[in-house]
Design an enzyme around this catalytic site. Sequence first.
Site, mmCIF file in Angstrom:
data_model
loop_
_atom_site.group_PDB
_atom_site.id
_atom_site.type_symbol
_atom_site.label_atom_id
_atom_site.label_comp_id
_atom_site.label_asym_id
_atom_site.label_seq_id
_atom_site.Cartn_x
_atom_site.Cartn_y
_atom_site.Cartn_z
ATOM 1 C CE LYS A 182 -15.150 3.414 6.077
ATOM 2 N NZ LYS A 182 -15.671 3.297 4.736
ATOM 3 C CB CYS A 204 -0.929 0.292 1.363
ATOM 4 S SG CYS A 204 -1.468 -1.767 1.750
ATOM 5 C CB CYS A 222 -12.522 -2.082 6.712
ATOM 6 S SG CYS A 222 -12.746 -3.157 7.929
ATOM 7 C CB SER A 223 -9.697 1.617 3.364
ATOM 8 O OG SER A 223 -8.926 0.496 3.236
ATOM 9 C CB ILE A 232 -12.122 -3.853 -2.868
ATOM 10 C CG1 ILE A 232 -12.064 -4.947 -1.858
ATOM 11 C CG2 ILE A 232 -11.610 -4.348 -4.077
ATOM 12 C CD1 ILE A 232 -10.690 -5.329 -1.385
ATOM 13 C CG HIS A 242 -6.306 1.480 0.218
ATOM 14 N ND1 HIS A 242 -5.268 2.143 -0.318
ATOM 15 C CD2 HIS A 242 -5.809 0.320 0.912
ATOM 16 C CE1 HIS A 242 -4.064 1.426 0.209
ATOM 17 N NE2 HIS A 242 -4.235 0.465 1.192
#
Lengths: 420, 133
Positions: free
Chosen positions: A363, A93, A242-243, A245, A367
């Site tokens: 978020k 990342c 959670c960020s 997909i 991402h």
Amino acid sequence: MQARRLGRGVNVVGAGMSPFGSFPEKTSRELFSEAVQAMRATVERGLDPRRIEALYVGCFSSELFEGQGQIAPLLAEWVGLAPRPATRVEAACASGGVALRQGILAITAGLYDVVLVGGVEKMSGLPLPEATGALATAADVLYEIPAGFTFPGFYAAMASAYFARYPADPSLLMDITIKNHENGSHNPKAQLNRSIAQVMQRARQKAAQKGQPEPGWLDERDFLRDEHANPTIAAPLRLFDCSPITDGAAAVLLASDDAAAGLCGSPLRVIGSGQASAGALHSRGSLTSIEAAQAAAREAYEMAGVRPADIQMAEVHDCFTIAEAIALEDLGICPPGSGIRAAGEGFSLRGGPCPVNPSGGLKAKGHPVGASGLGQVVEIWQQMRGEAGARQVARPVSLALAHNVGGTGQSSAVHIFERR
Amino acid sequence: MEMEDLPVTHTVYLQHLAAGRLTAARCQHCRALLLPPRGVCPACYHAEMAWEPLSGRGTLAAFTLIAVGLPAMAAQGYDRQHPYCSGVVRLDEGPSVSALIVGEGGAPPVNLRVGMPLKIVFGRAAGLAFQPA
């Protein structure tokens, strides 16, 4: 040890991104081209792309997500840069931030005057279990993955250590979700560009359409407490911690001082750059901080000759809400144990002393792994130039920081920008 | 050849585990204890290692109950209603490891908390597994 300085000045003279979201019909090449087109439109004095001398592109795993290796020259040729040197940078990342550093190093070394740094990831082509498995390759497959860890799991475990060390109400994480979604709701390129209030509104409408009873949420925190609306992924982290997909790309144009003068009236100057590495989460001295981010930040601050308190705005790596709290501490912007309160106390809001993730962060913005570190620079470009529209932070920004982390902190790159 | 004489490699580490022994490498030069074991010391760069068995005891340093798990865990029947526990265990001898934290049957232990004492258990998982001590 004497802090290193950049030999030649390096400037950001253009920055743009594709929309971040789920675009099954778009290839990674098309996303990358969109980002380059968006970047070109921001170059004040116009860019002849033939002036670009090299491409560095961050991409975590086009192999696993698309079956495509050797992506850098493909992307270069796609946007008309061949035969210029094209290099793919991989640091999970942190691929985008580390690619940025490679571009900076190439210009400061005197090798090039104009360099394009890009980042791209197209993740929506894999079903969720395979995508989860692809992301897991960023962890230690020999000694971490057999323990059953997923990426939400790693950060959830860090959260358990954080709350054991710094007792606090874990629901403080919700303040980070609410802030970043509110910021993202003003970002037309964000994947989840709805505030939590807007998400609730939509959920109520859907329930009404289906003839279901009206949900009884009193406010955003009530909604986020609802296990049905906000299911646990890895305790204490839930869906809205959670960020997502994401498919997306970003492109940043770097130039030496001489070249910058002909491209941009008021460029962003890169005054600090830092990068560091670490082993698996269990190998580190701390589970409540990311040592590679601390080391990268130290190097960037020393190079820039500034202190954490001087930073006026930061885009940090909030792959999960707890990561934003830890980031503020690793960057020295908040004392240890207090990063978790920055959002709730107004410190990191757009109107606060140090706005954090005004873009919506990973978020809400999304991402796309290889692009995230450069999406941060796009936001810094817009904010420093007063071009962020409805999400423009309250005070003028002349010193900003981008904080990018790979995996659970095996890689980190931190950059500091100044606008005079 | 005795197990102690075998080279310090990942393969031999797994052989030790299969025989019910958690075994680290002790650097003969700087005395660093290395888990996972490796042939060259990352602290002092010397390549003189010896196998050293560990007690298998430690404390839980970090943990989570995972509801949306890896495909390999989902295949074993873990799901949102039956989460599993992954954690970081700080061993008494110093190093930490990533491991499944297991209780009775296939379920995680009750009363999970940072700091709880654990002991290694063999044959329960593909990787390392610990249960309450």
